[in-house]
Each structure stands twice: as C-alpha cells, then as structure tokens.
Write a protein that holds these residues in place. Structure first.
Motif, mmCIF file in Angstrom:
data_model
loop_
_atom_site.group_PDB
_atom_site.id
_atom_site.type_symbol
_atom_site.label_atom_id
_atom_site.label_comp_id
_atom_site.label_asym_id
_atom_site.label_seq_id
_atom_site.Cartn_x
_atom_site.Cartn_y
_atom_site.Cartn_z
ATOM 1 N N GLU A 10 -4.749 -11.694 -53.184
ATOM 2 C CA GLU A 10 -5.712 -11.622 -52.083
ATOM 3 C C GLU A 10 -5.761 -10.200 -51.559
ATOM 4 N N PHE A 11 -6.947 -9.769 -51.236
ATOM 5 C CA PHE A 11 -7.096 -8.432 -50.664
ATOM 6 C C PHE A 11 -8.347 -8.427 -49.804
ATOM 7 N N THR A 12 -8.598 -7.305 -49.142
ATOM 8 C CA THR A 12 -9.768 -7.201 -48.260
ATOM 9 C C THR A 12 -10.723 -6.176 -48.835
ATOM 10 N N ASN A 15 -14.122 -5.403 -45.398
ATOM 11 C CA ASN A 15 -13.856 -6.292 -44.258
ATOM 12 C C ASN A 15 -13.917 -7.787 -44.590
ATOM 13 N N GLU A 16 -13.997 -8.159 -45.850
ATOM 14 C CA GLU A 16 -13.994 -9.589 -46.190
ATOM 15 C C GLU A 16 -12.796 -9.912 -47.064
ATOM 16 N N ARG A 17 -12.137 -11.015 -46.755
ATOM 17 C CA ARG A 17 -10.990 -11.441 -47.564
ATOM 18 C C ARG A 17 -11.485 -11.946 -48.909
ATOM 19 N N ARG A 18 -10.818 -11.516 -49.966
ATOM 20 C CA ARG A 18 -11.208 -11.919 -51.320
ATOM 21 C C ARG A 18 -9.969 -12.340 -52.103
ATOM 22 N N SER A 19 -10.205 -13.168 -53.092
ATOM 23 C CA SER A 19 -9.126 -13.575 -53.983
ATOM 24 C C SER A 19 -9.609 -13.352 -55.412
ATOM 25 N N ALA A 75 -1.945 -7.176 -53.899
ATOM 26 C CA ALA A 75 -1.976 -8.105 -52.758
ATOM 27 C C ALA A 75 -1.960 -7.318 -51.451
ATOM 28 N N GLY A 76 -2.853 -7.668 -50.546
ATOM 29 C CA GLY A 76 -2.880 -7.042 -49.226
ATOM 30 C C GLY A 76 -3.660 -5.744 -49.158
ATOM 31 N N VAL A 78 -6.456 -3.070 -48.638
ATOM 32 C CA VAL A 78 -7.678 -3.038 -47.823
ATOM 33 C C VAL A 78 -8.566 -1.952 -48.425
#
Ligand code: SF4
Ligand code: SF4
Ligand code: FES
Length: 289
Positions: A10-12, A15-19, A75-76, A78
C-alpha cells in the motif's frame, strides 16, 4: 528478500491510498491508477535503462526524484507525480534534449517538450545549432541509416542489440558529454562491424535516429507520408518460426517493415530476412541477372 507471490503493498499516490502487487514499479502503479507518467527511454518488455529521467516523480522524504520506470513501490511511500519539482525536472530534461537533438522525427518527445513548456532556446549558442545536431547522416549500406543528430541516447538500440533481444553487441555508447554517441566497435561502418542487420535497433528507436534507408530516401525527397500509408499484417515466409510482420505500404510499395511489440513470437524483434528481405516483391531481378 523477494516478496511472496500474491502479496500487495500500500502506498499513497497523489493523496490517494493505493494497493498494488508487490514488485510493481511506480510506473506500473501509476498506469494502473490512470495517472499519466511520461517515458522516453523506457519501452514495455525491456529492462529500464534509466537514461532519460523524464519519468521522475517525487517520493516524500527522498532527496532525489525517483525514476518511475524502474523504482519499485514500497509500503508506505508517498508519491507525487505533478509537484513543482517534478514539473521543473521534466521541463529541464526536454530543454536539454530539444536544444541538442533534432526532434522533428520524434513526435512523442516533441509533444513532451510542448507539454512541459520547454524553451530550448535558453541553451542555444547564439543561433548556432548545438554540436550534437551538426553532424552528417551516416549512410554506409542499403538497408538503414544512422542520423545521430536525432539521437537522445536512450540506450534502447544498444540494449536491443545486446541482451534484450539480439545478443550481437554490435553497438554501444562511445565518448562522453556532447561527444557521446552510438557507435560500432572502432567506429567501423556497419557492414564492417559485427552488425547482422536485424534492424531490431531501428524497431526500438523512438526518434528516427536509426531509420530504414527507404524511409530516409523518401523523407529527403519530401514524399514520405504516413497518412497515405497502409499497414498489412502478415507472417514472414522465410522459416518456420512464423514471425509477425507489419508491412508499411505507400503507393503500392513496401517502405518499411515492423513487428508488433505485443506479439508472442517476436516481441517486436525480427532477423534480417523478415526486416529487410522484401525488395524482391517490388523490384524482381531482371531475367538477365
Ligand atoms: S541491425 Fe541488429 S545487429 Fe545491427 S546494430 Fe542494429 S540491432 Fe545490432
Ligand atoms: S539511436 Fe535511437 S534507440 Fe539508439 S540511443 Fe539514439 S535515440 Fe535511442
Ligand atoms: S523513462 Fe524512466 S528514465 Fe527514461
């Protein structure tokens, strides 16, 4: 340690969280999210060369911008694709390229130059063409020409000639700075080099620096006209491999041959017979020959 198959990270992104599947590059993640990222040296199916830097994005906390085509998502992370730093970097990349390279046969690069507001005049030497532009076209055989004034040094041809496709290693980058150029060993002419004339370098060149001689001649005459060309899909008849060919035809004459990059047999690559062995179709030998 490699990620387990099927795992995601998961990352951003903007400004939107994505997987995304673990191991995805930032470019793959952006494409999956419908976020445009420009690329020049990167070509699907080839290992990223990291040469052009037009694909850079901003990763929060990182000192340098990251090339999206090769940097994996962590992961994480931005990530921002449209920040001021990114816009400036892309503009500078296109200003450097457009001020030193002839982009008239590189519509994608020319479009990026416009899109990012590049002003190549800022680097021009009092109206004189930059050194990399001022060099003659190398015409040393009947099959293809090298116009290095159009070369953006993306390395695609070097890699296609090498481990990515042909494994011939006939060409490499020689020299440094403005003198850097794609060259054969000891700068021999192509017929005297290790080149086997597969044309796979032409197939991946994004700028027209490597070009069929037939296309080069028509462009010089001012009669090259892609709008009037038709594309005919066929199979190479020379051997049992069955390579897919796309014949580019203008005024009932084949003017060049390519192969679809997404084809399972060729991945866009051919040998000399499929790439260049079509002249007999339109110029059959005379009975006396
Ligand atoms: S035509 Fe083939 S062998 Fe020759 S330089 Fe290009 S990729 Fe290499
Ligand atoms: S000749 Fe074409 S493919 Fe090769 S480095 Fe130059 S622009 Fe890239
Ligand atoms: S497209 Fe990523 S460095 Fe060229």
């Amino acid at each position: 340690m490699s990620d387990k198959p099927g795992t995601t990270v998961e990352f951003t992104l903007n400004n939107e969280r994505r997987s995304v599947p673990a191991g995805s590059t930032l470019l793959e993640a952006c494409r999956a999210a419908g976020v445009p990222v420009p690329t020049l040296c990167f070509l699907d199916g080839m290992t990223p060369a990291n040469a052009c830097r037009i694909c850079v994005v901003e990763v929060e906390g990182a000192r340098a911008l990251a090339p999206a085509c090769s940097r994996q998502v962590e992961a994480g992370m931005v990530v921002r694709t449209e920040s001021e730093r990114v816009a400036l970097a892309r503009r500078l990349v296109m200003e450097f390229l457009a001020s030193s390279v002839d982009l008239t046969c590189a519509p994608e690069a020319a479009a990026y130059a416009r899109q990012f507001g590049a002003d190549p005049e800022r680097y021009a030497r009092s109206g004189a063409p930059p050194e990399t532009v001022a060099q003659p076209v190398k015409v040393d055989n009947d099959l293809y020409v090298r116009d290095l004034s159009r070369c953006i040094l993306c390395y695609r041809c070097v890699d296609a000639c090498g481990e990515e496709a042909q494994n011939t290693f006939a060409i490499a980058v020689a020299g440094r700075g403005f003198d850097a150029r794609i060259a054969t060993e000891f700068d021999h002419s192509l017929p005297d080099s290790a080149c086997v004339f597969c044309g796979n370098c032409i197939g991946v060149c994004p700028t027209g620096a490597l070009m069929f001689k037939s296309e080069h001649d028509l462009r010089r005459e001012g009669t090259w006209d892609e709008a009037r060309q038709t594309h005919t899909e066929t199979i190479c008849p020379y051997c049992g491999v069955g390579c897919a060919l796309t014949l580019h035809v203008q005024e009932n004459r084949i003017v060049k041959v390519s192969s679809p990059r997404d084809h399972s047999v060729t991945q866009g690559h051919l040998c000399i017979k499929g790439r260049f062995g079509w002249q007999f179709v339109q110029d059959p030998p005379k009975p006396s020959e």
